[in-house]
Design a protein around this motif. Structure first.
Motif, PDB file in Angstrom:
ATOM      1  N   ILE A 184       0.839  -1.197   0.000  1.00 17.45           N
ATOM      2  CA  ILE A 184       0.000   0.000   0.000  1.00 17.45           C
ATOM      3  C   ILE A 184       0.877   1.251   0.000  1.00 17.45           C
ATOM      4  CG2 ILE A 184      -1.930   1.172   1.120  1.00 17.45           C
ATOM      5  CD1 ILE A 184      -2.414  -1.425   2.711  1.00 17.45           C
ATOM      6  N   SER A 185       0.549   2.182  -0.891  1.00 22.57           N
ATOM      7  CA  SER A 185       1.267   3.459  -0.936  1.00 22.57           C
ATOM      8  C   SER A 185       0.265   4.603  -0.944  1.00 22.57           C
ATOM      9  CB  SER A 185       2.162   3.528  -2.177  1.00 22.57           C
ATOM     10  OG  SER A 185       1.388   3.413  -3.361  1.00 22.57           O
ATOM     11  N   TYR A 186       0.746   5.794  -0.604  1.00 19.71           N
ATOM     12  CA  TYR A 186      -0.136   6.949  -0.460  1.00 19.71           C
ATOM     13  C   TYR A 186       0.439   8.179  -1.154  1.00 19.71           C
ATOM     14  CZ  TYR A 186      -2.002   4.015   3.254  1.00 19.71           C
ATOM     15  OH  TYR A 186      -2.527   2.949   3.951  1.00 19.71           O
ATOM     16  N   LYS A 187      -0.471   9.013  -1.654  1.00 22.31           N
ATOM     17  CA  LYS A 187      -0.114  10.323  -2.166  1.00 22.31           C
ATOM     18  C   LYS A 187      -1.018  11.335  -1.483  1.00 22.31           C
ATOM     19  CE  LYS A 187       0.037  13.154  -6.363  1.00 22.31           C
ATOM     20  NZ  LYS A 187      -0.245  13.197  -7.835  1.00 22.31           N
ATOM     21  N   VAL A 188      -0.426  12.226  -0.727  1.00 23.50           N
ATOM     22  CA  VAL A 188      -1.192  13.225   0.020  1.00 23.50           C
ATOM     23  C   VAL A 188      -1.485  14.423  -0.887  1.00 23.50           C
ATOM     24  CG1 VAL A 188      -1.174  14.786   1.989  1.00 23.50           C
ATOM     25  CG2 VAL A 188      -0.182  12.504   2.203  1.00 23.50           C
ATOM     26  N   ILE A 198      -7.287   1.615  -6.340  1.00 25.87           N
ATOM     27  CA  ILE A 198      -6.892   3.011  -6.150  1.00 25.87           C
ATOM     28  C   ILE A 198      -8.073   3.757  -5.544  1.00 25.87           C
ATOM     29  CG2 ILE A 198      -6.060   5.122  -7.233  1.00 25.87           C
ATOM     30  CD1 ILE A 198      -4.937   3.421  -9.492  1.00 25.87           C
ATOM     31  N   ILE A 199      -7.875   4.286  -4.349  1.00 26.31           N
ATOM     32  CA  ILE A 199      -8.913   5.026  -3.642  1.00 26.31           C
ATOM     33  C   ILE A 199      -8.541   6.503  -3.664  1.00 26.31           C
ATOM     34  CG2 ILE A 199     -10.155   5.297  -1.454  1.00 26.31           C
ATOM     35  CD1 ILE A 199      -9.142   2.433  -0.757  1.00 26.31           C
ATOM     36  N   THR A 200      -9.391   7.308  -4.265  1.00 28.40           N
ATOM     37  CA  THR A 200      -9.120   8.738  -4.379  1.00 28.40           C
ATOM     38  C   THR A 200     -10.140   9.524  -3.560  1.00 28.40           C
ATOM     39  OG1 THR A 200      -8.270   8.431  -6.628  1.00 28.40           O
ATOM     40  CG2 THR A 200      -8.852  10.673  -5.961  1.00 28.40           C
ATOM     41  N   THR A 201      -9.645  10.272  -2.589  1.00 30.06           N
ATOM     42  CA  THR A 201     -10.479  11.153  -1.786  1.00 30.06           C
ATOM     43  C   THR A 201     -10.002  12.586  -1.999  1.00 30.06           C
ATOM     44  OG1 THR A 201      -9.119  11.231   0.234  1.00 30.06           O
ATOM     45  CG2 THR A 201     -10.535   9.298  -0.062  1.00 30.06           C
ATOM     46  N   LYS A 202     -10.637  13.529  -1.344  1.00 29.32           N
ATOM     47  CA  LYS A 202     -10.223  14.921  -1.499  1.00 29.32           C
ATOM     48  C   LYS A 202      -8.908  15.213  -0.779  1.00 29.32           C
ATOM     49  CE  LYS A 202     -13.008  16.534   2.423  1.00 29.32           C
ATOM     50  NZ  LYS A 202     -14.073  17.462   2.869  1.00 29.32           N
ATOM     51  N   ASP A 203      -8.491  14.301   0.122  1.00 30.27           N
ATOM     52  CA  ASP A 203      -7.290  14.534   0.918  1.00 30.27           C
ATOM     53  C   ASP A 203      -6.091  13.658   0.534  1.00 30.27           C
ATOM     54  OD1 ASP A 203      -8.563  16.460   2.560  1.00 30.27           O
ATOM     55  OD2 ASP A 203      -9.504  14.849   3.712  1.00 30.27           O
ATOM     56  N   TYR A 204      -6.348  12.489  -0.049  1.00 32.49           N
ATOM     57  CA  TYR A 204      -5.240  11.585  -0.384  1.00 32.49           C
ATOM     58  C   TYR A 204      -5.671  10.568  -1.431  1.00 32.49           C
ATOM     59  CZ  TYR A 204      -7.627   8.179   2.588  1.00 32.49           C
ATOM     60  OH  TYR A 204      -8.564   7.327   3.117  1.00 32.49           O
ATOM     61  N   ALA A 209      -4.835   6.504  -2.132  1.00 28.63           N
ATOM     62  CA  ALA A 209      -4.227   5.273  -1.623  1.00 28.63           C
ATOM     63  C   ALA A 209      -4.231   4.229  -2.733  1.00 28.63           C
ATOM     64  CB  ALA A 209      -4.993   4.762  -0.417  1.00 28.63           C
ATOM     65  N   THR A 210      -3.088   3.577  -2.946  1.00 30.07           N
ATOM     66  CA  THR A 210      -2.969   2.541  -3.964  1.00 30.07           C
ATOM     67  C   THR A 210      -2.562   1.229  -3.319  1.00 30.07           C
ATOM     68  OG1 THR A 210      -2.318   4.160  -5.646  1.00 30.07           O
ATOM     69  CG2 THR A 210      -1.829   1.844  -6.101  1.00 30.07           C
ATOM     70  N   LEU A 211      -3.403   0.210  -3.474  1.00 31.39           N
ATOM     71  CA  LEU A 211      -3.113  -1.134  -2.983  1.00 31.39           C
ATOM     72  C   LEU A 211      -2.872  -2.008  -4.203  1.00 31.39           C
ATOM     73  CD1 LEU A 211      -5.591   0.247  -1.236  1.00 31.39           C
ATOM     74  CD2 LEU A 211      -5.468  -1.888   0.030  1.00 31.39           C
ATOM     75  N   LYS A 212      -1.685  -2.624  -4.294  1.00 30.28           N
ATOM     76  CA  LYS A 212      -1.342  -3.400  -5.485  1.00 30.28           C
ATOM     77  C   LYS A 212      -0.752  -4.741  -5.090  1.00 30.28           C
ATOM     78  CE  LYS A 212       0.966  -3.044  -9.958  1.00 30.28           C
ATOM     79  NZ  LYS A 212       1.760  -2.168 -10.857  1.00 30.28           N
ATOM     80  N   ALA A 213      -1.204  -5.802  -5.759  1.00 27.68           N
ATOM     81  CA  ALA A 213      -0.729  -7.146  -5.458  1.00 27.68           C
ATOM     82  C   ALA A 213       0.769  -7.265  -5.760  1.00 27.68           C
ATOM     83  CB  ALA A 213      -1.512  -8.170  -6.267  1.00 27.68           C
ATOM     84  N   SER A 214       1.503  -7.820  -4.812  1.00 31.94           N
ATOM     85  CA  SER A 214       2.936  -8.076  -5.010  1.00 31.94           C
ATOM     86  C   SER A 214       3.213  -9.566  -5.162  1.00 31.94           C
ATOM     87  CB  SER A 214       3.741  -7.526  -3.823  1.00 31.94           C
ATOM     88  OG  SER A 214       3.298  -8.105  -2.604  1.00 31.94           O
TER      89      SER A 214
END
Length: 206
Positions: A28-32, A170-176, A178-183
C-alpha cells in the motif's frame, strides 16, 4: 482425442472454472493531496501491507494498520468481523445487509493493465465523497453468489460485475490517494480453520 488427452482437457477445464483459492499479498502506498492528511498518519492508520486469504466465499484480511487490522467475512452468516488495535478486547461486526444498495456511477475499462502476468479490466465507481478503481482479472474467479446479500457498501454489486478478486485498488479522496497493489499471488489449498471466528471478551455490532 485419446483418453489421456481428454482427461487432461477435462481436468484443466475444471481448474479454470474453479474459484480462486489461496492468498494475495498487497503493498500500500499513499499520495497526500491536502494539508489535512500526512503520509505518516495514513501508513499508521491504514497500513502499508495486506494479506488476503480466500476460499469458497470466506475471506480474511490481515494488515499492519491500526484500524481494521483484521477482517473476516463469513458468507453463511453474511457478517464481516473486524478488530482495531485501539480496542484489543473487542471483536466488531457489520451485517452484510445493514444498509441497502446505494446508487453509484459505474464505469468499466477493458484491458487496462497487466498485473503479475494477469490482464486486468478496471471497474471505476464514484460517490460524492470518493472514487475507487478496482483492477481485476477473469483468471482469478470469485463466485458473486457468495455476496448476493452483502448490500452494505454495494459489495454484492461490485462482486457481480467483477466475478473475480481484485489485484489493484486506487482510492481517491479529497485529501489523499491510496494505492493497494498485489505483489504476490499464491495458489494454495486453505484450511477451513483459517476462517474460524476468533474469541474476544466483547462482540459488538457496528
Amino acid at each position: 482425442m485419446n483418453k489421456s488427452l481428454l482427461f487432461f482437457f477435462l481436468i484443466s477445464l475444471k481448474l479454470y472454472c474453479q474459484d480462486f483459492e489461496g492468498k494475495v499479498e498487497y503493498k500500500i502506498s499513499y499520495k497526500v493531496i491536502s494539508t489535512k492528511e500526512n503520509e505518516v498518519n495514513l501508513k499508521k492508520d491504514l497500513g502499508t501491507k495486506t494479506t488476503f486469504i480466500v476460499k469458497n466465499g470466506f475471506y480474511k484480511e490481515i494488515t499492519d494498520a491500526e484500524y481494521m487490522n483484521y477482517q473476516l467475512y463469513n458468507p453463511k452468516e453474511n457478517r464481516l468481523y473486524f478488530t482495531d488495535k485501539f480496542t484489543p478486547k473487542t471483536l466488531y461486526f457489520y451485517r452484510g445487509q445493514k444498509l441497502p444498495n446505494t446508487k453509484v456511477e459505474y464505469k468499466i475499462i477493458k484491458n487496462a493493465e497487466t498485473i503479475l502476468g494477469h490482464i486486468c479490466d478496471v471497474l471505476i465507481y464514484k460517490t460524492d465523497k470518493y472514487e475507487i478503481a478496482l483492477y481485476y482479472s477473469k483468471d482469478l474467479k470469485l463466485n458473486p453468489e457468495y455476496f448476493k446479500n452483502f448490500t452494505y457498501l454495494n459489495r454484492n454489486k461490485k462482486a457481480q460485475i467483477m466475478k473475480s478478486i481484485w489485484l489493484k485498488q486506487i482510492i481517491t479522496t479529497k485529501d489523499y490517494v491510496a494505492t493497494l497493489k498485489a505483489s504476490k499471488i499464491i495458489f494454495a489449498k486453505i484450511s477451513d480453520s483459517e476462517f474460524i471466528k476468533p474469541q474476544y471478551d466483547l462482540l459488538k455490532e457496528q
